[in-house]
Design a protein around this motif. Structure first.
Motif, PDB file in Angstrom:
ATOM      1  N   PRO A  26       0.815  -1.228   0.000  1.00 48.90           N
ATOM      2  CA  PRO A  26       0.000   0.000   0.000  1.00 48.90           C
ATOM      3  C   PRO A  26       0.844   1.271   0.000  1.00 48.90           C
ATOM      4  CG  PRO A  26      -0.862  -1.588   1.583  1.00 48.90           C
ATOM      5  CD  PRO A  26       0.472  -2.103   1.143  1.00 48.90           C
ATOM      6  N   ASP A  90      -1.310   6.453   7.173  1.00 50.75           N
ATOM      7  CA  ASP A  90      -0.697   5.121   7.193  1.00 50.75           C
ATOM      8  C   ASP A  90       0.364   5.021   8.281  1.00 50.75           C
ATOM      9  OD1 ASP A  90      -2.291   4.299   5.114  1.00 50.75           O
ATOM     10  OD2 ASP A  90      -0.795   4.662   3.563  1.00 50.75           O
ATOM     11  N   VAL A 106      -9.940   2.797   7.324  1.00 52.62           N
ATOM     12  CA  VAL A 106      -9.855   1.881   6.178  1.00 52.62           C
ATOM     13  C   VAL A 106     -10.965   2.171   5.176  1.00 52.62           C
ATOM     14  CG1 VAL A 106     -10.009  -0.529   5.466  1.00 52.62           C
ATOM     15  CG2 VAL A 106      -8.671   0.085   7.476  1.00 52.62           C
ATOM     16  N   ASP A 109     -10.124   5.222   3.239  1.00 56.25           N
ATOM     17  CA  ASP A 109      -9.104   4.912   2.238  1.00 56.25           C
ATOM     18  C   ASP A 109      -9.730   4.277   0.997  1.00 56.25           C
ATOM     19  OD1 ASP A 109      -6.720   4.455   0.933  1.00 56.25           O
ATOM     20  OD2 ASP A 109      -6.130   2.763   2.177  1.00 56.25           O
ATOM     21  N   ILE A 110     -10.633   3.322   1.217  1.00 53.37           N
ATOM     22  CA  ILE A 110     -11.303   2.662   0.087  1.00 53.37           C
ATOM     23  C   ILE A 110     -12.114   3.671  -0.717  1.00 53.37           C
ATOM     24  CG2 ILE A 110     -13.013   0.931  -0.558  1.00 53.37           C
ATOM     25  CD1 ILE A 110     -12.234  -0.624   1.966  1.00 53.37           C
ATOM     26  N   SER A 113      -9.833   6.282  -2.591  1.00 58.28           N
ATOM     27  CA  SER A 113      -9.092   5.645  -3.688  1.00 58.28           C
ATOM     28  C   SER A 113     -10.010   5.343  -4.866  1.00 58.28           C
ATOM     29  CB  SER A 113      -8.428   4.359  -3.195  1.00 58.28           C
ATOM     30  OG  SER A 113      -7.484   4.629  -2.178  1.00 58.28           O
ATOM     31  N   GLN A 165      -5.115   0.587  -5.168  1.00 55.04           N
ATOM     32  CA  GLN A 165      -5.095   1.075  -3.786  1.00 55.04           C
ATOM     33  C   GLN A 165      -6.426   0.782  -3.096  1.00 55.04           C
ATOM     34  OE1 GLN A 165      -2.150   2.851  -2.588  1.00 55.04           O
ATOM     35  NE2 GLN A 165      -3.105   2.207  -0.690  1.00 55.04           N
ATOM     36  N   GLY A 169      -7.106  -1.705   0.086  1.00 55.72           N
ATOM     37  CA  GLY A 169      -7.882  -1.233   1.236  1.00 55.72           C
ATOM     38  C   GLY A 169      -9.037  -2.160   1.547  1.00 55.72           C
ATOM     39  N   LYS A 172      -7.727  -5.124   3.357  1.00 58.26           N
ATOM     40  CA  LYS A 172      -7.457  -4.781   4.751  1.00 58.26           C
ATOM     41  C   LYS A 172      -8.755  -4.743   5.552  1.00 58.26           C
ATOM     42  CE  LYS A 172      -4.473  -1.507   5.540  1.00 58.26           C
ATOM     43  NZ  LYS A 172      -3.878  -0.153   5.725  1.00 58.26           N
ATOM     44  N   TYR A 173      -9.813  -4.194   4.935  1.00 58.77           N
ATOM     45  CA  TYR A 173     -11.112  -4.147   5.606  1.00 58.77           C
ATOM     46  C   TYR A 173     -11.653  -5.551   5.841  1.00 58.77           C
ATOM     47  CZ  TYR A 173     -16.117  -3.534   6.247  1.00 58.77           C
ATOM     48  OH  TYR A 173     -17.401  -3.613   6.722  1.00 58.77           O
TER      49      TYR A 173
END
Length: 227
Positions: A26, A90, A106, A109-110, A113, A165, A169, A172-173
């Motif tokens: 990331p 981050d 998170v 971020d999603i 992006s 990206q 994300g 990660k979620y």
């Protein structure tokens, strides 16, 4: 317990390792997006305005459409700022003790992006179209052609870097949502002294089994036990 993770990061309070941080996918993608935004902004701002030999005023190289140049410069600048902001997030992310706050970061971020991926898709189509219909007589010396093509090319690449990206994300979620080691109400005990325990004390009544009849006489000691 040291191996527990929530949304891709361990317990809050750990030491920051720059080498590990900059090796993470990331972070690498974020830096690539940051670099692309600089290229797009720089190409249009520096060489995106040309004029004819008999003119003094300069016009946008993309079919003399000021909106095209303004779009590229504005989006390049905002994408640059966005990359810097999320790089800072981050760095700070492992220090966030609340799982709910990590989830919000998170999701942000999603969303951001995915938004930038769409913005650069629109930008690529817009710049490519205006470059295609640009008239040769508006730029007889063919100045800034390489810069214009570079802006279009890196706008195209930015679609996929920002989409990647968003995908990272989402992973990660999903990792945080599927984790069985953390609950949504978990707060790192290192961050809040005196925080409520994860394991509340048992509050039920302790009763002897109903089929036990214990007879006790204080004067004679233990008398018997009937079943």
């Amino acid at each position: 317990m040291d191996g527990m993770q929530a949304y891709g990061a361990g317990k809050a309070g750990g030491a920051f390792d720059p080498l590990t941080f900059f090796r993470q996918p990331p972070t690498i993608l974020r830096l690539v997006c940051w670099l692309f935004s600089i290229v797009i902004f720089g190409c249009i701002a520096n060489e995106g305005y040309v004029n004819r030999p008999d003119e003094i005023e300069e016009f946008c190289i993309f079919n003399r459409n000021q909106n095209a140049c303004n779009y590229g410069v504005a989006m390049g600048t905002l994408a640059f700022v966005s990359c810097v902001a999320f790089l800072a997030l981050d760095v700070y992310f492992p220090q966030i003790s609340s799982v709910k706050d990590r989830k919000k970061a998170v999701l942000a971020d999603i969303g951001v992006s995915a938004f930038w991926s769409f913005v650069w898709f629109v930008g690529f189509c817009f710049l490519a179209n205006q470059w295609q219909v640009a008239k040769e007589e508006d730029n007889p010396l063919k100045e800034g052609g390489d810069a214009a093509r570079a802006a279009i090319t890196f706008s195209f690449f930015s679609i996929f870097t920002w989409a990647a990206q968003a995908f990272l994300g989402f992973q990660k979620y999903k990792l945080g949502a599927d984790s069985a080691l953390f609950s949504q109400d978990y707060t790192d005990p290192n961050a809040a002294p005196g925080a409520a325990s994860e394991f509340p004390a048992y509050a039920g009544d302790m009763e002897a089994p109903a089929n036990w009849d214990l007879a006790f006489d204080a004067s004679a000691g233990y008398q018997g036990q009937e079943y």
